[in-house]
Design a protein around this motif. Structure first.
Motif, PDB file in Angstrom:
ATOM      1  N   ASP A 160       0.797  -1.233   0.000  1.00 32.86           N
ATOM      2  CA  ASP A 160       0.000   0.000   0.000  1.00 32.86           C
ATOM      3  C   ASP A 160       0.826   1.279   0.000  1.00 32.86           C
ATOM      4  OD1 ASP A 160      -2.345  -1.441   0.034  1.00 32.86           O
ATOM      5  OD2 ASP A 160      -2.351  -1.624   2.230  1.00 32.86           O
ATOM      6  N   GLU A 161       2.111   1.204   0.313  1.00 27.74           N
ATOM      7  CA  GLU A 161       2.920   2.406   0.438  1.00 27.74           C
ATOM      8  C   GLU A 161       3.126   3.066  -0.938  1.00 27.74           C
ATOM      9  OE1 GLU A 161       4.417   4.322   3.142  1.00 27.74           O
ATOM     10  OE2 GLU A 161       4.477   5.447   1.269  1.00 27.74           O
ATOM     11  N   ALA A 162       2.441   4.182  -1.132  1.00 28.89           N
ATOM     12  CA  ALA A 162       2.464   4.846  -2.441  1.00 28.89           C
ATOM     13  C   ALA A 162       3.861   5.337  -2.813  1.00 28.89           C
ATOM     14  CB  ALA A 162       1.476   6.009  -2.434  1.00 28.89           C
ATOM     15  N   GLN A 163       4.673   5.662  -1.784  1.00 29.10           N
ATOM     16  CA  GLN A 163       6.024   6.151  -2.092  1.00 29.10           C
ATOM     17  C   GLN A 163       6.880   5.095  -2.771  1.00 29.10           C
ATOM     18  OE1 GLN A 163       8.195   8.522   0.788  1.00 29.10           O
ATOM     19  NE2 GLN A 163       6.335   8.737   2.003  1.00 29.10           N
ATOM     20  N   LEU A 164       6.465   3.823  -2.639  1.00 23.25           N
ATOM     21  CA  LEU A 164       7.246   2.755  -3.277  1.00 23.25           C
ATOM     22  C   LEU A 164       6.729   2.429  -4.683  1.00 23.25           C
ATOM     23  CD1 LEU A 164       7.676   0.370  -0.200  1.00 23.25           C
ATOM     24  CD2 LEU A 164       9.478   1.709  -1.314  1.00 23.25           C
ATOM     25  N   ASP A 165       5.659   3.102  -5.109  1.00 30.97           N
ATOM     26  CA  ASP A 165       5.055   2.759  -6.404  1.00 30.97           C
ATOM     27  C   ASP A 165       5.999   2.999  -7.576  1.00 30.97           C
ATOM     28  OD1 ASP A 165       2.781   1.840  -5.241  1.00 30.97           O
ATOM     29  OD2 ASP A 165       1.541   3.605  -5.721  1.00 30.97           O
ATOM     30  N   VAL A 166       6.800   4.055  -7.488  1.00 28.66           N
ATOM     31  CA  VAL A 166       7.676   4.362  -8.616  1.00 28.66           C
ATOM     32  C   VAL A 166       8.757   3.278  -8.766  1.00 28.66           C
ATOM     33  CG1 VAL A 166       9.040   6.028  -7.266  1.00 28.66           C
ATOM     34  CG2 VAL A 166       9.029   6.195  -9.732  1.00 28.66           C
ATOM     35  N   LEU A 167       9.244   2.777  -7.616  1.00 27.88           N
ATOM     36  CA  LEU A 167      10.232   1.690  -7.627  1.00 27.88           C
ATOM     37  C   LEU A 167       9.593   0.388  -8.147  1.00 27.88           C
ATOM     38  CD1 LEU A 167      13.211   1.008  -6.419  1.00 27.88           C
ATOM     39  CD2 LEU A 167      11.919  -0.080  -4.591  1.00 27.88           C
ATOM     40  N   ARG A 168       8.413   0.106  -7.613  1.00 20.08           N
ATOM     41  CA  ARG A 168       7.640  -1.090  -7.985  1.00 20.08           C
ATOM     42  C   ARG A 168       7.385  -1.099  -9.495  1.00 20.08           C
ATOM     43  NH1 ARG A 168       4.287  -2.222  -3.599  1.00 20.08           N
ATOM     44  NH2 ARG A 168       3.852  -0.025  -3.306  1.00 20.08           N
ATOM     45  N   ASP A 169       6.919   0.046 -10.002  1.00 21.24           N
ATOM     46  CA  ASP A 169       6.571   0.116 -11.423  1.00 21.24           C
ATOM     47  C   ASP A 169       7.816   0.076 -12.302  1.00 21.24           C
ATOM     48  OD1 ASP A 169       3.958   0.151 -10.778  1.00 21.24           O
ATOM     49  OD2 ASP A 169       3.627   2.283 -11.140  1.00 21.24           O
ATOM     50  N   HIS A 170       8.932   0.593 -11.782  1.00 19.49           N
ATOM     51  CA  HIS A 170      10.160   0.516 -12.572  1.00 19.49           C
ATOM     52  C   HIS A 170      10.580  -0.943 -12.745  1.00 19.49           C
ATOM     53  CE1 HIS A 170      13.741   1.739 -14.563  1.00 19.49           C
ATOM     54  NE2 HIS A 170      14.537   1.221 -13.651  1.00 19.49           N
ATOM     55  N   ALA A 171      10.489  -1.712 -11.643  1.00 15.85           N
ATOM     56  CA  ALA A 171      10.849  -3.131 -11.724  1.00 15.85           C
ATOM     57  C   ALA A 171       9.900  -3.872 -12.665  1.00 15.85           C
ATOM     58  CB  ALA A 171      10.803  -3.760 -10.331  1.00 15.85           C
ATOM     59  N   ARG A 172       8.619  -3.625 -12.511  1.00 20.97           N
ATOM     60  CA  ARG A 172       7.602  -4.430 -13.195  1.00 20.97           C
ATOM     61  C   ARG A 172       7.310  -3.951 -14.607  1.00 20.97           C
ATOM     62  NH1 ARG A 172       4.860  -7.430 -15.400  1.00 20.97           N
ATOM     63  NH2 ARG A 172       3.175  -8.774 -14.637  1.00 20.97           N
ATOM     64  N   LYS A 173       7.443  -2.637 -14.833  1.00 23.00           N
ATOM     65  CA  LYS A 173       7.047  -2.097 -16.146  1.00 23.00           C
ATOM     66  C   LYS A 173       8.151  -1.305 -16.832  1.00 23.00           C
ATOM     67  CE  LYS A 173       2.392  -1.777 -14.280  1.00 23.00           C
ATOM     68  NZ  LYS A 173       1.608  -0.891 -13.394  1.00 23.00           N
ATOM     69  N   GLY A 174       9.160  -0.900 -16.073  1.00 21.34           N
ATOM     70  CA  GLY A 174      10.290  -0.196 -16.681  1.00 21.34           C
ATOM     71  C   GLY A 174       9.943   1.166 -17.256  1.00 21.34           C
ATOM     72  N   TYR A 175       9.112   1.917 -16.555  1.00 25.35           N
ATOM     73  CA  TYR A 175       8.685   3.221 -17.076  1.00 25.35           C
ATOM     74  C   TYR A 175       9.798   4.262 -17.113  1.00 25.35           C
ATOM     75  CZ  TYR A 175       3.753   1.915 -16.895  1.00 25.35           C
ATOM     76  OH  TYR A 175       2.548   1.322 -17.108  1.00 25.35           O
ATOM     77  N   VAL A 176      10.739   4.169 -16.153  1.00 26.08           N
ATOM     78  CA  VAL A 176      11.755   5.220 -16.044  1.00 26.08           C
ATOM     79  C   VAL A 176      12.934   4.870 -16.957  1.00 26.08           C
ATOM     80  CG1 VAL A 176      13.255   6.492 -14.451  1.00 26.08           C
ATOM     81  CG2 VAL A 176      11.057   5.588 -13.652  1.00 26.08           C
ATOM     82  N   SER A 177      13.244   5.756 -17.908  1.00 27.92           N
ATOM     83  CA  SER A 177      14.264   5.385 -18.895  1.00 27.92           C
ATOM     84  C   SER A 177      15.663   5.414 -18.282  1.00 27.92           C
ATOM     85  CB  SER A 177      14.185   6.295 -20.112  1.00 27.92           C
ATOM     86  OG  SER A 177      14.403   7.630 -19.704  1.00 27.92           O
ATOM     87  N   SER A 178      15.892   6.289 -17.322  1.00 29.19           N
ATOM     88  CA  SER A 178      17.222   6.337 -16.731  1.00 29.19           C
ATOM     89  C   SER A 178      17.117   6.464 -15.213  1.00 29.19           C
ATOM     90  CB  SER A 178      17.982   7.529 -17.330  1.00 29.19           C
ATOM     91  OG  SER A 178      19.179   7.702 -16.635  1.00 29.19           O
ATOM     92  N   TRP A 179      17.441   5.396 -14.522  1.00 27.72           N
ATOM     93  CA  TRP A 179      17.398   5.375 -13.045  1.00 27.72           C
ATOM     94  C   TRP A 179      18.813   5.016 -12.594  1.00 27.72           C
ATOM     95  CZ3 TRP A 179      12.426   4.323 -10.087  1.00 27.72           C
ATOM     96  CH2 TRP A 179      12.647   4.385  -8.703  1.00 27.72           C
ATOM     97  N   PRO A 180      19.617   6.014 -12.213  1.00 26.51           N
ATOM     98  CA  PRO A 180      21.025   5.728 -11.960  1.00 26.51           C
ATOM     99  C   PRO A 180      21.245   4.747 -10.807  1.00 26.51           C
ATOM    100  CG  PRO A 180      20.456   7.935 -11.203  1.00 26.51           C
ATOM    101  CD  PRO A 180      19.246   7.410 -11.924  1.00 26.51           C
ATOM    102  N   VAL A 181      22.182   3.839 -11.007  1.00 28.32           N
ATOM    103  CA  VAL A 181      22.595   2.902  -9.965  1.00 28.32           C
ATOM    104  C   VAL A 181      24.079   3.160  -9.724  1.00 28.32           C
ATOM    105  CG1 VAL A 181      22.975   0.459  -9.429  1.00 28.32           C
ATOM    106  CG2 VAL A 181      20.897   1.161 -10.619  1.00 28.32           C
ATOM    107  N   HIS A 182      24.473   3.267  -8.474  1.00 25.31           N
ATOM    108  CA  HIS A 182      25.894   3.474  -8.152  1.00 25.31           C
ATOM    109  C   HIS A 182      26.554   2.100  -8.108  1.00 25.31           C
ATOM    110  CE1 HIS A 182      29.465   4.524  -5.776  1.00 25.31           C
ATOM    111  NE2 HIS A 182      29.273   5.756  -6.207  1.00 25.31           N
ATOM    112  N   ILE A 183      27.574   1.899  -8.957  1.00 32.46           N
ATOM    113  CA  ILE A 183      28.222   0.587  -9.046  1.00 32.46           C
ATOM    114  C   ILE A 183      29.718   0.745  -8.767  1.00 32.46           C
ATOM    115  CG2 ILE A 183      28.683  -1.421 -10.523  1.00 32.46           C
ATOM    116  CD1 ILE A 183      26.319  -0.519 -12.298  1.00 32.46           C
ATOM    117  N   ARG A 184      30.263  -0.057  -7.873  1.00 26.79           N
ATOM    118  CA  ARG A 184      31.718  -0.044  -7.637  1.00 26.79           C
ATOM    119  C   ARG A 184      32.123  -1.395  -7.050  1.00 26.79           C
ATOM    120  NH1 ARG A 184      32.848   3.005  -1.883  1.00 26.79           N
ATOM    121  NH2 ARG A 184      31.095   2.074  -0.763  1.00 26.79           N
ATOM    122  N   THR A 185      33.408  -1.698  -7.158  1.00 30.02           N
ATOM    123  CA  THR A 185      33.918  -2.945  -6.582  1.00 30.02           C
ATOM    124  C   THR A 185      34.413  -2.648  -5.177  1.00 30.02           C
ATOM    125  OG1 THR A 185      34.529  -3.727  -8.753  1.00 30.02           O
ATOM    126  CG2 THR A 185      35.591  -4.808  -6.900  1.00 30.02           C
TER     127      THR A 185
END
Ligand SMILES: [Zn+2]
Length: 266
Positions: A160-185
């Motif tokens: 029910d947490e609406a603040q998580l909807d954008v994350l949820r929809d990105h995983a499930r539908k991929g609406y956001v074209s660029s969602w930066p992820v910080h990657i390092r070893t």
């Protein structure tokens, strides 16, 4: 019971969900059936996990670490025999054996040559693309569910947490074209730690949540020493860079200056 991604009723779902794919060596972090419905489970394995597992850098990792897919295969990778002969490398860990496949005309060339060196390809870095950010978004929400799984009201909160909807929809539908992820070893892929009994153990994966003093929430995951960080609130990573600057670059996985378990609302 509802699915944490599509929010549809999921009581009749039959599959358990691996938070991190089995093909990356995960047998431990598994959500019981219904937390993720069969439809979303199936979608993720085809459209989110497979593209990630097929990235050249990830194929190389699976090859080097002998990580078998669900079907028991390890991906082959291409190599080069000097000066310019392409070869295909296949691992058979059961027999501790690697085969090198070349075409027949090239085999003749190799046999004539006085010497040759086998070069492993450089698969390059992991790209900062939706293939990676959707994979991270999926794992982040499931990692939250993993911590809340014993509290039905906690899982309901996740749905029910609406603040998580954008994350949820990105995983499930991929609406956001660029969602930066910080990657390092943060350590070598063969990195070892010492277990409670004093024996060396390889660190395969570990994850935690970071809540900064700006109240930004990040999910931090390390797979074989590669640390991935995603902002749970939206496509923005500057808050994590700031946090790293303030704390001297130590991984949140190795400090106690983060919210961790206690930060998850119950
Ligand atoms: Zn679903």
């Amino acid at each position: 019971m509802r699915c944490i991604f599509c929010k549809n009723p999921s009581s009749s779902s039959k599959s358990v969900e691996h938070v991190i794919p089995e093909s990356l060596g995960n047998k431990r972090h598994v959500l019981p059936r219904g937390i993720v419905c069969d439809g979303c489970n199936n979608y993720f394995s085809r459209k989110v996990e497979k593209p990630f597992l097929d990235l050249p850098a990830v194929r190389q990792l699976r090859f080097q670490q002998d990580l078998e897919s669900k079907r028991g295969n390890i991906p082959s990778i291409s190599g080069l025999i000097t000066p310019d002969i392409p070869a295909l490398l296949t691992r058979y860990p059961k027999y501790d054996f690697t085969s090198v496949q070349v075409s027949e005309p090239n085999l003749a060339k190799i046999l004539q040559a006085k010497e040759g060196t086998m070069l492993f390809p450089l698969a390059g870095d992991l790209p900062d693309t939706p293939v990676v950010s959707r994979f991270l978004a999926k794992i982040a929400l499931e990692a939250m569910a993993l911590r809340l799984v014993e509290f039905p009201e906690g899982v309901a909160y996740l749905c029910d947490e609406a603040q998580l909807d954008v994350l949820r929809d990105h995983a499930r539908k991929g609406y956001v074209s660029s969602w930066p992820v910080h990657i390092r070893t943060i350590y070598h892929q063969d990195g070892k730690t010492f277990g409670p009994d004093g024996n060396a153990e390889q660190i395969v994966h570990e994850f935690d949540f970071l809540v900064t003093d700006q109240s930004e929430w990040f999910f931090v995951l390390a797979i074989f020493g590669v640390e991935f960080t995603i902002n749970l609130g939206g496509p923005e990573i500057s808050g994590y860079r700031r946090w790293l600057e303030q704390t001297g670059g130590i991984s949140p996985l190795y400090t106690d200056r983060h919210g961790g378990l206690a930060a998850i609302p119950k």
